[in-house]
Design a protein around this motif. Sequence first.
Motif, PDB file in Angstrom:
ATOM      1  N   LYS A   1       0.821  -1.209   0.000  1.00  0.00           N
ATOM      2  CA  LYS A   1       0.000   0.000   0.000  1.00  0.00           C
ATOM      3  C   LYS A   1       0.853   1.256   0.000  1.00  0.00           C
ATOM      4  CE  LYS A   1      -4.033  -2.053   2.042  1.00  0.00           C
ATOM      5  NZ  LYS A   1      -5.129  -1.914   2.972  1.00  0.00           N
ATOM      6  N   GLU A   2       2.144   1.104   0.370  1.00  0.00           N
ATOM      7  CA  GLU A   2       3.073   2.235   0.330  1.00  0.00           C
ATOM      8  C   GLU A   2       4.478   1.712   0.149  1.00  0.00           C
ATOM      9  OE1 GLU A   2       2.106   4.053   4.139  1.00  0.00           O
ATOM     10  OE2 GLU A   2       3.932   3.216   4.988  1.00  0.00           O
ATOM     11  N   LEU A   3       5.319   2.558  -0.464  1.00  0.00           N
ATOM     12  CA  LEU A   3       6.725   2.199  -0.633  1.00  0.00           C
ATOM     13  C   LEU A   3       7.546   3.470  -0.783  1.00  0.00           C
ATOM     14  CD1 LEU A   3       7.693   2.497  -3.852  1.00  0.00           C
ATOM     15  CD2 LEU A   3       6.228   0.531  -4.085  1.00  0.00           C
ATOM     16  N   VAL A   4       8.825   3.346  -0.432  1.00  0.00           N
ATOM     17  CA  VAL A   4       9.746   4.473  -0.564  1.00  0.00           C
ATOM     18  C   VAL A   4      10.602   4.218  -1.797  1.00  0.00           C
ATOM     19  CG1 VAL A   4      11.653   5.740   0.498  1.00  0.00           C
ATOM     20  CG2 VAL A   4       9.765   4.899   1.920  1.00  0.00           C
ATOM     21  N   TYR A   5      10.642   5.194  -2.696  1.00  0.00           N
ATOM     22  CA  TYR A   5      11.482   5.126  -3.893  1.00  0.00           C
ATOM     23  C   TYR A   5      12.250   6.425  -3.990  1.00  0.00           C
ATOM     24  CZ  TYR A   5      13.021   4.664  -8.694  1.00  0.00           C
ATOM     25  OH  TYR A   5      13.799   4.587  -9.822  1.00  0.00           O
ATOM     26  N   LEU A   6      13.576   6.331  -4.011  1.00  0.00           N
ATOM     27  CA  LEU A   6      14.471   7.482  -4.075  1.00  0.00           C
ATOM     28  C   LEU A   6      14.134   8.515  -3.006  1.00  0.00           C
ATOM     29  CD1 LEU A   6      14.853   7.956  -7.933  1.00  0.00           C
ATOM     30  CD2 LEU A   6      16.313   6.665  -6.361  1.00  0.00           C
TER      31      LEU A   6
ATOM     32  N   ASN B   1      -0.772   4.176  -2.026  1.00  0.00           N
ATOM     33  CA  ASN B   1      -1.671   3.735  -3.092  1.00  0.00           C
ATOM     34  C   ASN B   1      -2.800   4.725  -3.382  1.00  0.00           C
ATOM     35  OD1 ASN B   1      -2.991   3.147  -0.666  1.00  0.00           O
ATOM     36  ND2 ASN B   1      -3.934   1.300  -1.478  1.00  0.00           N
ATOM     37  N   ASP B   2      -3.066   5.668  -2.454  1.00  0.00           N
ATOM     38  CA  ASP B   2      -4.099   6.668  -2.729  1.00  0.00           C
ATOM     39  C   ASP B   2      -3.546   7.889  -3.474  1.00  0.00           C
ATOM     40  OD1 ASP B   2      -2.717   8.058  -0.746  1.00  0.00           O
ATOM     41  OD2 ASP B   2      -4.382   8.051   0.675  1.00  0.00           O
ATOM     42  N   GLY B   3      -2.225   7.904  -3.696  1.00  0.00           N
ATOM     43  CA  GLY B   3      -1.606   8.976  -4.471  1.00  0.00           C
ATOM     44  C   GLY B   3      -1.450  10.293  -3.733  1.00  0.00           C
ATOM     45  N   LYS B   4      -1.744  10.309  -2.436  1.00  0.00           N
ATOM     46  CA  LYS B   4      -1.642  11.552  -1.667  1.00  0.00           C
ATOM     47  C   LYS B   4      -0.234  11.709  -1.094  1.00  0.00           C
ATOM     48  CE  LYS B   4      -6.528  11.617  -0.603  1.00  0.00           C
ATOM     49  NZ  LYS B   4      -7.545  11.500   0.432  1.00  0.00           N
ATOM     50  N   HIS B   5       0.144  12.950  -0.778  1.00  0.00           N
ATOM     51  CA  HIS B   5       1.507  13.245  -0.334  1.00  0.00           C
ATOM     52  C   HIS B   5       1.627  13.534   1.163  1.00  0.00           C
ATOM     53  CE1 HIS B   5       2.636  13.414  -4.526  1.00  0.00           C
ATOM     54  NE2 HIS B   5       1.635  14.239  -4.748  1.00  0.00           N
ATOM     55  N   GLY B   6       0.516  13.562   1.880  1.00  0.00           N
ATOM     56  CA  GLY B   6       0.525  13.927   3.298  1.00  0.00           C
ATOM     57  C   GLY B   6       1.443  13.060   4.150  1.00  0.00           C
ATOM     58  N   ARG B   7       1.404  11.749   3.944  1.00  0.00           N
ATOM     59  CA  ARG B   7       2.251  10.851   4.751  1.00  0.00           C
ATOM     60  C   ARG B   7       3.731  11.062   4.432  1.00  0.00           C
ATOM     61  NH1 ARG B   7       2.221   7.143   7.569  1.00  0.00           N
ATOM     62  NH2 ARG B   7       2.673   5.307   6.357  1.00  0.00           N
ATOM     63  N   ASP B   8       4.053  11.369   3.172  1.00  0.00           N
ATOM     64  CA  ASP B   8       5.446  11.625   2.806  1.00  0.00           C
ATOM     65  C   ASP B   8       5.937  12.902   3.474  1.00  0.00           C
ATOM     66  OD1 ASP B   8       7.912  11.193   1.415  1.00  0.00           O
ATOM     67  OD2 ASP B   8       7.294  12.665  -0.079  1.00  0.00           O
ATOM     68  N   ILE B   9       5.118  13.939   3.473  1.00  0.00           N
ATOM     69  CA  ILE B   9       5.497  15.213   4.111  1.00  0.00           C
ATOM     70  C   ILE B   9       5.700  15.003   5.611  1.00  0.00           C
ATOM     71  CG2 ILE B   9       4.677  17.530   4.688  1.00  0.00           C
ATOM     72  CD1 ILE B   9       3.236  17.459   1.896  1.00  0.00           C
ATOM     73  N   GLU B  10       4.753  14.302   6.241  1.00  0.00           N
ATOM     74  CA  GLU B  10       4.860  14.025   7.684  1.00  0.00           C
ATOM     75  C   GLU B  10       6.127  13.228   7.993  1.00  0.00           C
ATOM     76  OE1 GLU B  10       2.459  11.256  10.887  1.00  0.00           O
ATOM     77  OE2 GLU B  10       1.313  12.215   9.284  1.00  0.00           O
ATOM     78  N   ARG B  11       6.427  12.231   7.177  1.00  0.00           N
ATOM     79  CA  ARG B  11       7.620  11.405   7.359  1.00  0.00           C
ATOM     80  C   ARG B  11       8.896  12.234   7.250  1.00  0.00           C
ATOM     81  NH1 ARG B  11      10.180   9.768   3.532  1.00  0.00           N
ATOM     82  NH2 ARG B  11      11.546   8.047   3.267  1.00  0.00           N
ATOM     83  N   ARG B  12       8.939  13.121   6.261  1.00  0.00           N
ATOM     84  CA  ARG B  12      10.128  13.956   6.069  1.00  0.00           C
ATOM     85  C   ARG B  12      10.312  14.943   7.223  1.00  0.00           C
ATOM     86  NH1 ARG B  12      12.214  14.370   0.534  1.00  0.00           N
ATOM     87  NH2 ARG B  12      11.164  12.811  -0.726  1.00  0.00           N
ATOM     88  N   VAL B  13       9.217  15.524   7.704  1.00  0.00           N
ATOM     89  CA  VAL B  13       9.294  16.441   8.849  1.00  0.00           C
ATOM     90  C   VAL B  13       9.810  15.684  10.069  1.00  0.00           C
ATOM     91  CG1 VAL B  13       7.911  17.789  10.484  1.00  0.00           C
ATOM     92  CG2 VAL B  13       7.556  18.067   8.016  1.00  0.00           C
TER      93      VAL B  13
END
Length: 118
Positions: A75-80, A86-98
């Motif tokens: 349902k999710e993966l890290v690439y580069l 899988n929902d195409g949203k960026h919120g979890r990526d932003i939270e992870r980076r913060v």
Amino acid sequence: MNEQSVKCLLYADDQVILAPSACGLQEMVNKMNDSVKKKGMKVNVGKTKMIVLERGESTTECDILIEGKKAEQVKELVYLGSLFTNDGKHGRDIERRVNLGNEMNGVLLAIMNSISTS
């Protein structure tokens, strides 16, 4: 981009294959696997991940086979360094980076405090 479309992204030993359908993806995976075999190499199915990007809450199940073995659907993966969900949203990526940035600030602060007290 006009008449061109991106079907494959490569970086070092990582590869992303993009396809509009499960059948199209299986066909491209088969071609990639044939190409790899001709060069005397082999796809590590255990490291191969597959994600279906779609809007909404539903998740389409998709069986992609490599040499008769099913690639893991996630349902999710890290690439580069970027988190894809899988929902195409960026919120979890932003939270992870913060959160990663905050952790690093904590480490650096601890180092600076240890230098200034010694």
